[in-house]
Design an enzyme around this catalytic site. Structure first.
Site, PDB file in Angstrom:
ATOM      1  N   GLY A 260      -2.967  -3.630   2.666  1.00  0.00           N
ATOM      2  CA  GLY A 260      -3.421  -4.957   2.248  1.00  0.00           C
ATOM      3  C   GLY A 260      -2.394  -5.646   1.382  1.00  0.00           C
ATOM      4  O   GLY A 260      -1.683  -4.998   0.612  1.00  0.00           O
TER       5      GLY A 260
ATOM      6  N   HIS B 103      -6.893  -9.544  -6.464  1.00  0.00           N
ATOM      7  CA  HIS B 103      -5.554 -10.144  -6.574  1.00  0.00           C
ATOM      8  C   HIS B 103      -5.659 -11.667  -6.647  1.00  0.00           C
ATOM      9  O   HIS B 103      -4.939 -12.312  -7.411  1.00  0.00           O
ATOM     10  CB  HIS B 103      -4.696  -9.783  -5.358  1.00  0.00           C
ATOM     11  CG  HIS B 103      -3.918  -8.516  -5.502  1.00  0.00           C
ATOM     12  ND1 HIS B 103      -3.023  -8.305  -6.529  1.00  0.00           N
ATOM     13  CD2 HIS B 103      -3.871  -7.394  -4.739  1.00  0.00           C
ATOM     14  CE1 HIS B 103      -2.471  -7.105  -6.383  1.00  0.00           C
ATOM     15  NE2 HIS B 103      -2.970  -6.535  -5.313  1.00  0.00           N
TER      16      HIS B 103
ATOM     17  N   HIS C  31     -10.150  -5.075  -3.523  1.00  0.00           N
ATOM     18  CA  HIS C  31      -8.826  -5.039  -4.157  1.00  0.00           C
ATOM     19  C   HIS C  31      -8.080  -6.366  -3.928  1.00  0.00           C
ATOM     20  O   HIS C  31      -7.493  -6.925  -4.855  1.00  0.00           O
ATOM     21  CB  HIS C  31      -8.054  -3.851  -3.562  1.00  0.00           C
ATOM     22  CG  HIS C  31      -6.663  -3.658  -4.091  1.00  0.00           C
ATOM     23  ND1 HIS C  31      -6.303  -2.565  -4.839  1.00  0.00           N
ATOM     24  CD2 HIS C  31      -5.530  -4.406  -3.964  1.00  0.00           C
ATOM     25  CE1 HIS C  31      -5.013  -2.655  -5.154  1.00  0.00           C
ATOM     26  NE2 HIS C  31      -4.523  -3.768  -4.631  1.00  0.00           N
ATOM     27  N   GLU C  32      -8.138  -6.872  -2.689  1.00  0.00           N
ATOM     28  CA  GLU C  32      -7.399  -8.108  -2.359  1.00  0.00           C
ATOM     29  C   GLU C  32      -8.029  -9.319  -3.035  1.00  0.00           C
ATOM     30  O   GLU C  32      -7.319 -10.201  -3.519  1.00  0.00           O
ATOM     31  CB  GLU C  32      -7.342  -8.310  -0.837  1.00  0.00           C
ATOM     32  CG  GLU C  32      -6.625  -7.211  -0.060  1.00  0.00           C
ATOM     33  CD  GLU C  32      -5.266  -6.857  -0.633  1.00  0.00           C
ATOM     34  OE1 GLU C  32      -4.554  -7.761  -1.095  1.00  0.00           O
ATOM     35  OE2 GLU C  32      -4.930  -5.657  -0.657  1.00  0.00           O
TER      36      GLU C  32
ATOM     37  N   CYS D 197      -1.360   0.248  -5.406  1.00  0.00           N
ATOM     38  CA  CYS D 197      -1.081  -1.156  -5.142  1.00  0.00           C
ATOM     39  C   CYS D 197       0.420  -1.337  -4.951  1.00  0.00           C
ATOM     40  O   CYS D 197       1.204  -0.742  -5.694  1.00  0.00           O
ATOM     41  CB  CYS D 197      -1.572  -2.007  -6.312  1.00  0.00           C
ATOM     42  SG  CYS D 197      -1.195  -3.757  -6.151  1.00  0.00           S
ATOM     43  N   LEU D 198       0.794  -2.155  -3.973  1.00  0.00           N
ATOM     44  CA  LEU D 198       2.218  -2.384  -3.713  1.00  0.00           C
ATOM     45  C   LEU D 198       2.903  -3.043  -4.911  1.00  0.00           C
ATOM     46  O   LEU D 198       4.116  -2.939  -5.052  1.00  0.00           O
ATOM     47  CB  LEU D 198       2.394  -3.259  -2.459  1.00  0.00           C
ATOM     48  CG  LEU D 198       1.924  -2.626  -1.146  1.00  0.00           C
ATOM     49  CD1 LEU D 198       1.985  -3.642  -0.017  1.00  0.00           C
ATOM     50  CD2 LEU D 198       2.749  -1.393  -0.804  1.00  0.00           C
TER      51      LEU D 198
ATOM     52  N   GLN E 251       1.127 -11.696  -4.419  1.00  0.00           N
ATOM     53  CA  GLN E 251       2.101 -10.603  -4.464  1.00  0.00           C
ATOM     54  C   GLN E 251       3.473 -11.025  -3.933  1.00  0.00           C
ATOM     55  O   GLN E 251       4.466 -10.359  -4.188  1.00  0.00           O
ATOM     56  CB  GLN E 251       1.587  -9.386  -3.689  1.00  0.00           C
ATOM     57  CG  GLN E 251       0.368  -8.743  -4.345  1.00  0.00           C
ATOM     58  CD  GLN E 251      -0.105  -7.543  -3.554  1.00  0.00           C
ATOM     59  OE1 GLN E 251      -0.814  -7.669  -2.567  1.00  0.00           O
ATOM     60  NE2 GLN E 251       0.321  -6.363  -3.973  1.00  0.00           N
TER      61      GLN E 251
HETATM   62 ZN   LIG Z   1      -2.649  -4.613  -4.640  1.00  0.00          ZN
END
Ligand SMILES: [Zn+2]
Length: 169
Positions: free
Chosen positions: A45, A138, A134-135, A92-93, A50
């Site tokens: 995701g 963000h 999670h998204e 998380c990225l 991001q």
């Molecule tokens: Zn994330």
């Protein structure tokens, strides 16, 4: 185009993103770039903040590109229903190398719009529910570490500060 992914500390990750009102070619390009960036990472995701864009857009693919039909590109996602609880390891990225146990809803109903502005709805369970949660966080300027205990959060923050000092964040 593969975009650089912002890491914890970038102000865009703490900003509440704006709703999308114009569904044009530019938006399609952004979504395509996000999908390529997601697959390259690799991850399941990615949210627009991001890559430095504070708009309510997210790309999700639990198969990481293995099955292109599983790709979800969602604009303006909203939680209609959230039920139950699941606790599982999450990362998380934008917070690479760190994972921790986060509590999320087990089932969710999400509504939003596709890249053309048409209404879409998803019934999500387990990992997909976790991913949507999670998204959407963000898009509201929240990272998974914000959902940990203050002790755990401080530990991770201090480690990141050290990494940043050493020039490796
Ligand atoms: Zn994330």
């Amino acid at each position: 185009m593969i975009m650089p992914i912002l890491k914890y500390g970038a102000p865009e990750l703490k900003t509440v993103s704006e709703p999308i009102t114009v569904f044009d070619r530019e938006l399609e390009t952004i979504a395509r770039n996000m999908t390529e960036t997601l697959y390259c990472a690799p991850g399941i995701g990615l949210a627009a903040p991001q890559i430095g864009l504070n708009i309510r857009l997210s790309t999700i693919d639990l198969t990481v590109g293995e099955d292109p039909s599983q790709l979800i590109v969602i604009c303006n996602p909203e939680i209609v229903l959230a039920e139950g609880e699941q606790r599982s390891e999450e990362g998380c990225l934008s917070v690479p190398e760190f994972t921790d146990t986060v509590t999320r809803p087990r089932r969710m109903r999400i509504r939003g719009q596709n890249i053309h502005g048409e209404p879409v709805q998803y019934e999500a369970g387990d990992l997909l529910a976790r991913c949507f949660s999670h998204e959407i966080d963000h898009l509201n300027g929240i990272l998974f570490i914000d959902r940990l205990s203050s002790l755990k959060k401080t530990l991770i923050r201090n480690k990141i500060k050290k990494l940043a000092k050493a020039g490796s964040w």
